[in-house]
Design a protein around this motif. Structure first.
Motif, short mmCIF file in Angstrom:
data_model
loop_
_atom_site.label_atom_id
_atom_site.label_comp_id
_atom_site.label_asym_id
_atom_site.label_seq_id
_atom_site.Cartn_x
_atom_site.Cartn_y
_atom_site.Cartn_z
N ASN B 7 0.70 -1.24 0.06
CA ASN B 7 0.04 0.08 -0.02
C ASN B 7 0.93 1.08 0.23
OD1 ASN B 7 -2.65 -0.67 -0.10
ND2 ASN B 7 -2.81 -1.44 2.04
N ASN B 8 1.84 1.31 0.76
CA ASN B 8 2.70 2.34 1.03
C ASN B 8 4.11 1.96 1.26
OD1 ASN B 8 0.81 4.82 1.02
ND2 ASN B 8 -0.07 3.75 2.69
N GLY B 9 4.84 2.13 0.18
CA GLY B 9 6.26 1.69 0.31
C GLY B 9 6.91 1.80 -1.00
N ASP B 56 7.36 -2.66 2.44
CA ASP B 56 6.01 -2.07 2.78
C ASP B 56 6.24 -1.13 3.88
OD1 ASP B 56 3.37 -1.83 2.75
OD2 ASP B 56 2.98 -3.67 3.91
N SER B 57 6.98 0.04 3.85
CA SER B 57 7.14 1.11 4.53
C SER B 57 7.69 2.32 3.67
CB SER B 57 8.09 0.62 5.65
OG SER B 57 8.41 1.84 6.32
N VAL B 58 7.57 3.39 4.09
CA VAL B 58 8.18 4.93 3.39
C VAL B 58 9.65 4.95 4.22
CG1 VAL B 58 8.13 7.04 2.79
CG2 VAL B 58 6.03 5.55 2.77
N LYS B 79 2.01 4.70 -3.15
CA LYS B 79 1.01 5.46 -1.94
C LYS B 79 -0.22 5.22 -2.34
CE LYS B 79 0.48 9.69 -0.02
NZ LYS B 79 0.60 11.46 -0.27
N ASP B 80 -1.05 4.58 -1.06
CA ASP B 80 -2.32 4.19 -1.26
C ASP B 80 -2.43 3.19 -2.37
OD1 ASP B 80 -2.95 5.89 0.89
OD2 ASP B 80 -3.24 7.67 -0.50
#
Lengths: 304, 139
Positions: B7-9, B56-58, B79-80
């Motif tokens: 999802n965000n990463g 799975d992380s920024v 992102k999203d």
């Protein structure tokens, strides 16, 4: 505030200005004898030196300044394991200017990063020696009346010879300079030194034979094979006598050749050459003091 | 083999087959507590085989430094659940503590606390040199 860790830190215009200033100091020493009154130069010599350290010190005294420092690493906290960074932070509290020699390459770059006063590289291992180069440039200007349009032979240890590296970098910025690089295969110029030659499309040739190129040279810059740069004593012994300049070889040269050497010499220039008017190396030593005086004035931003 | 999409990463794609662990170590991904997927020897039309890393992380790291390892890598920012940016890392102007200077005469050989900094000196040849002693970096 600025530092001089390599000759490339100075533009051609600045080098020309330093040479002019050195010539003015030679002509009018009295005008400069109080120029650095109440200023202190720290000479931090982690490696032995005669000419460089003493010429820096003589330069500062002749400008009316004072000198502090050490002449071997064992006489400083480096012997206790203190880092260059910490030593420099300390010395910055005591002096207005630092001249530093270190056996490891890049140490003055580290010093410049942490110093709050200007740092001059007075030689770092086999890497750079910008004030020797300024000395060499002043010598060539004084002897030849120009810095371009000449063939410069560099002979001996071109791998570890830091004076050679800096001189190539400086002289390839002048028009009409050609280099002849004379060395044994094992002591050829490192690739990074040849970058400015290639980028500036400066003509150069590499050879192992001094005699065959001798008649073409305007400058012959001799160097010592430096025992302290070798990890293997056998390699040093095998290479140390590769090139010895004798009167017989000098007979092949132009009558107005200048034989230069950053000194100290061991045996690479026969003593008999000292009497030849083409021997320039002791005058070179004297010029070293004047160009360092000019550099000190520039870095301390003293108007005199 | 199915790997969940993120999802965000970050998805690092077109890694040369076999090089994923080098990038994993370089980015210190072992220290993360978020899901990280390493896909080795995935089929690629362009490369034959390739590696992919999904994070799975920024991450707050300079991914351009990956350009030193391989400028052909593709970085996808997610992102999203949507890809918001896709780019190749540029060769960084300097790299710090990624490679070590091997010159025994360099000041870094005796001062252990100094960062090992290399400067890009020739972009076309992908050439880096030590900030201190100017020795060429060996990959």
């Amino acid at each position: 505030m600025r530092h001089i860790t390599a000759i490339s830190d100075l533009s051609v215009q600045e080098i020309d200005a330093l040479i002019m200033k050195a010539r003015d100091i030679m002509a009018n020493p009295g005008r400069y004898q109080e120029a650095c009154r109440h200023k202190k130069l720290a000479t931090l010599f982690y490696e032995p030196s005669t000419r460089t350290r003493l010429s820096f010190e003589a330069a500062m005294y002749e400008l009316g300044g004072q000198v502090l420092g050490f002449s071997q690493a064992e006489a400083s906290s480096a012997a206790k394991g203190e880092s260059v960074a910490d030593t420099i932070r300390t010395i910055s509290c005591y002096a207005d200017l630092i001249a530093m020699r270190h056996h490891k390459e890049g140490a003055p770059t580290v010093a410049a990063h942490y110093a709050t006063v200007p740092v001059i590289n007075a030689g770092d291992g086999g890497h750079n020696h910008p004030t020797q180069t300024l000395t060499d440039l002043l010598t060539i200007q004084m002897e030849k009346g120009r810095l371009g349009n000449m063939t410069v032979g560099l002979c001996g240890d071109l791998k570890f010879g830091r004076t050679v590296h800096s001189l190539i970098e400086a002289m390839c910025r002048y028009p009409g300079v050609r280099f002849v690089l004379i060395s044994p295969e094992e002591l050829k110029v490192p690739s990074y030194v040849k970058i400015p030659l290639k980028q500036g499309q400066v003509p150069y040739e590499q050879t192992t034979d001094l005699q065959s190129v001798m008649p073409r040279l305007d400058i012959l810059y001799m160097t010592r094979v430096q025992r302290e740069r070798f990890f293997n004593e056998d390699d040093y012994i095998r290479l140390k006598d590769s090139y010895i300049l004798t009167p017989a070889k000098l007979e092949l040269a132009k009558p107005d050749l200048s034989v230069m050497h950053p000194l100290p010499r061991v045996n690479e220039i026969a003593l008999a050459i000292d009497q030849d008017p083409r021997a320039t190396y002791f005058k070179q030593t004297l010029y070293g003091k004047y160009i360092r005086m000019a550099l000190i004035l520039m870095l301390l931003e003293v108007q005199a | 083999m199915n790997i969940d999409s993120i999802n965000n990463g970050i998805v690092i794609d077109h890694i040369k087959a076999g090089q994923a662990m080098q990038i994993y170590d370089f980015l210190n991904l072992g220290a993360l507590d978020c899901p990280v997927a390493i896909i080795k020897n995935a089929v690629s039309n362009k490369m034959g085989r390739k590696d992919i890393i999904k994070i799975d992380s920024v991450l707050d790291v300079d991914l351009n430094a990956l350009g030193y390892i391989d400028p052909a890598i593709t970085i996808n920012l997610i992102k999203d659940g949507e890809r918001v940016r896709k780019y190749h890392p540029e060769l960084p102007a300097t790299i710090t503590n990624i490679i070590r200077c091997r010159n025994p005469r360099c000041i870094t050989s005796i001062e252990q606390e100094l960062p090992h900094v290399f400067k890009l000196t020739d972009r076309e040849k992908d050439e880096y040199r030590c900030l201190y002693c100017e020795s060429k970096a060996g990959k």
